[in-house]
Design a protein around this motif. Sequence first.
Motif, mmCIF file in Angstrom:
data_model
loop_
_atom_site.group_PDB
_atom_site.id
_atom_site.type_symbol
_atom_site.label_atom_id
_atom_site.label_comp_id
_atom_site.label_asym_id
_atom_site.label_seq_id
_atom_site.Cartn_x
_atom_site.Cartn_y
_atom_site.Cartn_z
ATOM 1 N N CYS A 92 0.817 -1.339 -0.469
ATOM 2 C CA CYS A 92 -0.090 0.182 0.135
ATOM 3 C C CYS A 92 0.725 1.475 -0.011
ATOM 4 O O CYS A 92 1.190 1.281 0.846
ATOM 5 N N SER A 93 0.673 1.903 -1.200
ATOM 6 C CA SER A 93 1.273 3.220 -0.840
ATOM 7 C C SER A 93 1.044 4.545 0.146
ATOM 8 O O SER A 93 2.417 5.381 -0.019
ATOM 9 N N VAL A 94 -0.003 4.182 0.248
ATOM 10 C CA VAL A 94 -0.394 5.205 0.776
ATOM 11 C C VAL A 94 -0.085 5.479 2.259
ATOM 12 O O VAL A 94 -0.069 5.917 3.037
ATOM 13 N N CYS A 95 0.472 4.150 2.202
ATOM 14 C CA CYS A 95 -0.337 3.524 4.186
ATOM 15 C C CYS A 95 1.889 3.902 4.109
ATOM 16 O O CYS A 95 2.186 4.067 5.253
ATOM 17 N N VAL A 167 -15.349 0.294 20.273
ATOM 18 C CA VAL A 167 -14.839 1.395 18.508
ATOM 19 C C VAL A 167 -14.990 3.067 19.754
ATOM 20 O O VAL A 167 -16.079 2.660 19.263
ATOM 21 N N ILE A 168 -14.275 3.526 19.505
ATOM 22 C CA ILE A 168 -14.688 5.326 19.505
ATOM 23 C C ILE A 168 -14.129 5.837 18.623
ATOM 24 O O ILE A 168 -15.073 6.953 18.018
ATOM 25 N N HIS A 169 -13.814 5.590 17.436
ATOM 26 C CA HIS A 169 -13.087 6.004 16.169
ATOM 27 C C HIS A 169 -13.025 5.487 14.989
ATOM 28 O O HIS A 169 -11.996 4.931 15.136
ATOM 29 N N GLN A 170 -13.314 5.345 14.158
ATOM 30 C CA GLN A 170 -12.978 4.623 12.851
ATOM 31 C C GLN A 170 -12.621 5.172 11.465
ATOM 32 O O GLN A 170 -13.581 6.680 11.487
ATOM 33 N N ASP A 171 -11.349 5.217 10.495
ATOM 34 C CA ASP A 171 -11.495 5.993 9.411
ATOM 35 C C ASP A 171 -10.988 4.947 8.080
ATOM 36 O O ASP A 171 -10.353 4.362 8.995
ATOM 37 N N ARG A 172 -10.480 5.621 7.586
ATOM 38 C CA ARG A 172 -9.741 5.042 6.503
ATOM 39 C C ARG A 172 -9.223 6.173 5.286
ATOM 40 O O ARG A 172 -9.410 7.372 5.101
ATOM 41 N N GLY A 173 -7.911 5.682 5.014
ATOM 42 C CA GLY A 173 -7.206 6.559 3.969
ATOM 43 C C GLY A 173 -6.372 7.413 4.389
ATOM 44 O O GLY A 173 -5.513 6.748 5.808
ATOM 45 N N MET A 174 -5.691 8.171 4.101
ATOM 46 C CA MET A 174 -4.543 8.951 4.378
ATOM 47 C C MET A 174 -5.389 9.766 5.915
ATOM 48 O O MET A 174 -6.007 10.176 5.965
ATOM 49 N N SER A 175 -4.266 9.740 6.686
ATOM 50 C CA SER A 175 -4.662 10.567 7.774
ATOM 51 C C SER A 175 -3.161 11.200 8.539
ATOM 52 O O SER A 175 -2.387 10.594 8.011
#
Length: 186
Positions: A92-95, A167-175
Amino acid sequence: MSNPTKKDDDSQKPSEADLSSQTNRRWRNHLFELLVVVLVFIGLSQWLNRHLLQDGTHIPNLTLPTLQGNHSSLNWPAAHDKTLIYFFAPWCSVCRLSMPGLNTLPDNPNIRIIAIALDYEQTADVSRFIDDIGFNQEVLLGNPDIRQRFNITGYPSYYVLDREGKVIHQDRGMSTPPGLWLRTQI
């Protein structure tokens, strides 16, 4: 021959009211454009996250192998106030861009940071990736069952869990590191 009593429209300077009106119109246009960008970002984020586990979902205890061949466990209640679980794939390049930012999060004894590798062919692929990016946090080796249990459909994906494993927060993608830090503070 030009008429000396007729004023040339091109030579008239705009009044202060006209300039003020143009400036206000420009600011309104910029604010509208910013609002559209923010709404598109929020919509895209919601769409990307639609399959992730919802807030309040309890994560069961689990034990996974480490890169060193040992095992590490996630048990609830945890010793830490919060746990950040970051799912990645070595291809994964974003990772590759975002994961080193986890190293820059302030040292906080109340937050456990764990990276879980998924979609890899060999452990050596994960080790090489971790060495290449200089990641120095805990790395566990996931499997298809973990991918399914956490509803991981893309990388990177992450969850912030409370002390009880909810779970108190979730997200996907660049951060960004500030974004991840902020999510662990809420």
